[in-house]
Design a protein around this motif. Structure first.
Motif, PDB file in Angstrom:
ATOM      1  N   TYR A  43      -5.731   7.019   6.710  1.00  0.00           N
ATOM      2  CA  TYR A  43      -6.599   7.886   7.495  1.00  0.00           C
ATOM      3  C   TYR A  43      -6.437   9.324   7.021  1.00  0.00           C
ATOM      4  O   TYR A  43      -5.404   9.701   6.455  1.00  0.00           O
ATOM      5  CB  TYR A  43      -6.282   7.786   8.984  1.00  0.00           C
ATOM      6  N   ASN A  44      -7.477  10.125   7.259  1.00  0.00           N
ATOM      7  CA  ASN A  44      -7.472  11.545   6.914  1.00  0.00           C
ATOM      8  C   ASN A  44      -8.425  12.259   7.841  1.00  0.00           C
ATOM      9  O   ASN A  44      -9.580  11.840   8.003  1.00  0.00           O
ATOM     10  CB  ASN A  44      -7.888  11.755   5.458  1.00  0.00           C
ATOM     11  N   ILE A  45      -7.961  13.317   8.488  1.00  0.00           N
ATOM     12  CA  ILE A  45      -8.785  14.123   9.391  1.00  0.00           C
ATOM     13  C   ILE A  45      -8.592  15.584   9.022  1.00  0.00           C
ATOM     14  O   ILE A  45      -7.457  16.030   8.814  1.00  0.00           O
ATOM     15  CB  ILE A  45      -8.397  13.904  10.862  1.00  0.00           C
ATOM     16  N   ALA A  46      -9.689  16.314   8.930  1.00  0.00           N
ATOM     17  CA  ALA A  46      -9.616  17.738   8.592  1.00  0.00           C
ATOM     18  C   ALA A  46     -10.600  18.512   9.457  1.00  0.00           C
ATOM     19  O   ALA A  46     -11.739  18.079   9.663  1.00  0.00           O
ATOM     20  CB  ALA A  46      -9.912  17.963   7.118  1.00  0.00           C
ATOM     21  N   GLY A  47     -10.161  19.645   9.980  1.00  0.00           N
ATOM     22  CA  GLY A  47     -11.026  20.507  10.774  1.00  0.00           C
ATOM     23  C   GLY A  47     -10.855  21.953  10.371  1.00  0.00           C
ATOM     24  O   GLY A  47      -9.749  22.391  10.019  1.00  0.00           O
ATOM     25  N   TYR A  48     -11.958  22.715  10.423  1.00  0.00           N
ATOM     26  CA  TYR A  48     -11.953  24.103   9.970  1.00  0.00           C
ATOM     27  C   TYR A  48     -12.733  24.962  10.959  1.00  0.00           C
ATOM     28  O   TYR A  48     -13.833  24.590  11.398  1.00  0.00           O
ATOM     29  CB  TYR A  48     -12.616  24.245   8.596  1.00  0.00           C
ATOM     30  N   GLU A  49     -12.177  26.106  11.290  1.00  0.00           N
ATOM     31  CA  GLU A  49     -12.905  27.140  12.019  1.00  0.00           C
ATOM     32  C   GLU A  49     -13.234  28.243  11.021  1.00  0.00           C
ATOM     33  O   GLU A  49     -12.334  28.768  10.355  1.00  0.00           O
ATOM     34  CB  GLU A  49     -12.079  27.680  13.181  1.00  0.00           C
ATOM     35  N   ASN A  50     -14.513  28.599  10.940  1.00  0.00           N
ATOM     36  CA  ASN A  50     -14.986  29.488   9.884  1.00  0.00           C
ATOM     37  C   ASN A  50     -15.716  30.696  10.466  1.00  0.00           C
ATOM     38  O   ASN A  50     -16.429  30.582  11.469  1.00  0.00           O
ATOM     39  CB  ASN A  50     -15.967  28.751   8.963  1.00  0.00           C
ATOM     40  N   ARG A  51     -15.573  31.814   9.782  1.00  0.00           N
ATOM     41  CA  ARG A  51     -16.401  32.979  10.049  1.00  0.00           C
ATOM     42  C   ARG A  51     -16.615  33.713   8.728  1.00  0.00           C
ATOM     43  O   ARG A  51     -15.737  33.716   7.862  1.00  0.00           O
ATOM     44  CB  ARG A  51     -15.788  33.894  11.098  1.00  0.00           C
ATOM     45  N   ALA A  52     -17.802  34.283   8.575  1.00  0.00           N
ATOM     46  CA  ALA A  52     -18.116  34.903   7.291  1.00  0.00           C
ATOM     47  C   ALA A  52     -19.195  35.958   7.437  1.00  0.00           C
ATOM     48  O   ALA A  52     -20.090  35.843   8.288  1.00  0.00           O
ATOM     49  CB  ALA A  52     -18.572  33.836   6.295  1.00  0.00           C
ATOM     50  N   VAL A  53     -19.086  36.978   6.610  1.00  0.00           N
ATOM     51  CA  VAL A  53     -20.192  37.890   6.339  1.00  0.00           C
ATOM     52  C   VAL A  53     -20.751  37.446   4.993  1.00  0.00           C
ATOM     53  O   VAL A  53     -20.084  37.569   3.961  1.00  0.00           O
ATOM     54  CB  VAL A  53     -19.727  39.354   6.287  1.00  0.00           C
TER      55      VAL A  53
END
Length: 528
Positions: A131-141
């Motif tokens: 199994y593999n789980i990945a999560g990302y919180e992103n912000r960008a200009v």
């Protein structure tokens, strides 16, 4: 053809002949090209056109393990997962994934940035389950051309809905995959992720461009034949609403990859997309007609008089030498023999094709890999009578990222030396946008039943636009387990037609991680 289908049926009746694997490596072209020497060798028969790979495949494991244990730096920080637990019957790992860069857009005289903090966990139970789980919180200009795209589409390219806070965009990105191998010839996987079909940089059949989606996948291998059946659930935010949320649709995909010899491979693909609810809100749900994992569905869909969207395709590759492989694809969205074999430019001629050359160790330089590819899609390809059944997920194509009505030539050069990675991409695109309120065939969400013209269509019609893209990068790999690296890059882009001339010249620097693919080589979605 009957013999071909018979061989597929045998996949589910005979066990123990071929070893199916269970540990998958998230697909990313820049990482996968490092395996070219093994994947495209005339001495192996890797099923190269179905990705992600299972990296405990005996043909890939040695090379993969060497990449995961890059030399040059010592210590846990540089060679191991941040949390890494191994027992006799299981493994577990976890990593925080920083992805931060700052950049300067010199053409538009503005600073941009990209900031992400991610977390991945994964592991195995025994030799059958991973199994593999990945999560990302992103912000960008974002640079202007990407900001324009997000404002028009509503989605950060290939990732998720992007909320706007002033000049900053924020979004979440989550993938997950569980893999189970109950028998040596069969693998079952499910989760929320992407699948890529083909040997090129782009795919015209099923690509990893659009946002990740829920799926259930069955993959069976019998010697030189690998067969995939996948059922998916897509989001459609752009169709006419019939309730309070986005419209939903289902997709079923079949792909058979046949390594005919050590050099020649052929692939056969089909897909059907259907709406979960009709325009009046009547629920159809999952169509159990499409549950059979064996049948190629275009004849079934046609015989039922179905309103669903069907697409069929072919893939092929031929290893000219150990260092040169020719490959291609053909996608057929609609077939009318009278128009298909004529040169009348019918709007019903909905097809796309690809041809490319790729390989490893160019000029006998170890680690110097290359690709040269052209992609072409006729106007109105992938569009449908209603956008709720078009070939798209969450507002973006699941085929080529540019939609239709385009031609492209893309070249990539990669070189790896110890922990240094060098890459260069050059891309030229010629395409046509809608203008004067008419549908010229690029936007998949415009129904093809109302074309600008019925005959006399050609690639690049409408608001004819030319795009030039150049992106060099140099990276120093800090930790191969989660692709942690320092990266310096440049980007020069021009997107020009009679209405606008977008120019971008950027220099970027950051610390990057994870194996997720981020595509910046996109074209305009609509005129602006």
């Amino acid at each position: 053809m009957k013999r071909l289908f018979t061989s597929v049926i045998l996949l589910f009746l005979i066990a123990g002949i071929a070893k199916a694997q269970s540990i998958y490596q998230p697909y990313n072209y820049q990482f996968y090209q490092k395996l070219n020497e093994d994947v495209y060798s005339t001495k192996t028969r890797v099923h190269s056109s179905l990705k992600p790979f299972m990296v405990d495949d005996s043909l890939l494991k040695v090379h993969y393990d060497s990449l995961m244990n890059a030399n040059g730096l010592k210590g846990r920080f540089f060679n191991e997962h941040q949390i890494d637990v191994k027992t006799a019957n299981s493994t577990f790992y976890a990593d925080l994934l920083p992805d931060l860069n700052v950049s300067r857009d010199f053409s538009n005289k503005r600073n941009t940035n990209f900031g992400t903090l991610g977390l991945q966990i994964g592991g195995t139970f025994g030799d059958k389950f991973s199994y593999n789980i990945a999560g990302y919180e992103n912000r960008a200009v974002l640079p202007n051309y990407l900001a324009t795209y997000v404002n028009q589409v509503g989605v950060v390219p290939g990732q998720a809905y992007g909320a706007i806070y002033g000049n900053e965009y924020r979004w979440s990105y989550i993938t997950g995959n569980v893999s189970y191998t109950p028998a040596k010839f069969l693998n079952l996987s499910a989760g929320r992720d992407k699948t890529f079909i083909g040997d090129g940089y782009r795919s015209l059949l099923l690509s990893d461009y659009a946002s990740p989606y829920p799926f259930f996948k069955l993959t069976a291998t019998l010697g030189n034949v690998r067969y995939m059946a996948m059922w998916s659930y897509f989001n459609d935010p752009l169709s006419v609403k019939v309730d309070n949320g986005d419209r939903k649709k289902f997709g079923v995909f079949h792909y058979l990859d046949w390594n005919v010899t050590d050099r020649l491979s052929l692939g056969f693909f089909d897909a059907v997309i259907w709406a979960a609810k009709d325009d009046q809100g009547h629920s159809r749900g999952f169509d159990f007609t499409y549950l059979n994992p064996i049948l190629f569905l275009r004849p079934v869909e046609a015989s039922n008089g179905s309103p669903d969207n069907a697409l069929v395709g072919l893939t092929g590759k031929y290893k000219l030498t150990d260092g040169i492989t020719a490959y291609g694809q053909f996608a057929l969205d609609e077939f009318e023999s009278k128009n298909f074999f004529s040169s009348n430019g019918s709007s019903r001629n909905k097809y796309a094709w690809q041809f490319g050359i790729r390989g490893a160790n160019l000029f006998s330089v170890k680690g110097l890999n290359y690709l040269l590819e052209t992609n072409n899609a006729k106007p109105y390809t992938y569009s449908e009578r209603a956008s709720v059944i078009n070939y798209a997920e969450n507002g973006e194509p699941i085929g080529h990222p540019w939609g239709a009505n385009f031609r492209e030539v893309v070249a990539l050069l990669n070189y790896s030396y110890k922990r240094f990675d060098f890459s260069t991409e050059v891309d030229y695109g010629h395409y046509g946008l809608d203008k004067d309120g008419l549908n010229y065939g690029k936007d998949l969400f415009d129904p093809y039943i109302d074309p600008a013209r019925e005959f006399g269509n050609y690639t690049g019609q409408g608001l004819t636009t030319n795009m030039i893209y150049f992106e060099p990068k140099i990276a120093y790999l800090l930790n191969p387990k989660y692709n942690l690296r320092l990266e310096l890059g440049g980007l020069i882009r021009s997107d020009k037609n009679s209405q606008f001339n977008d120019k971008t010249s950027m220099l970027t620097f950051g610390i990057r991680s994870s194996f997720r693919a981020v595509y910046n080589d996109i074209v305009s979605f609509r005129a602006h």
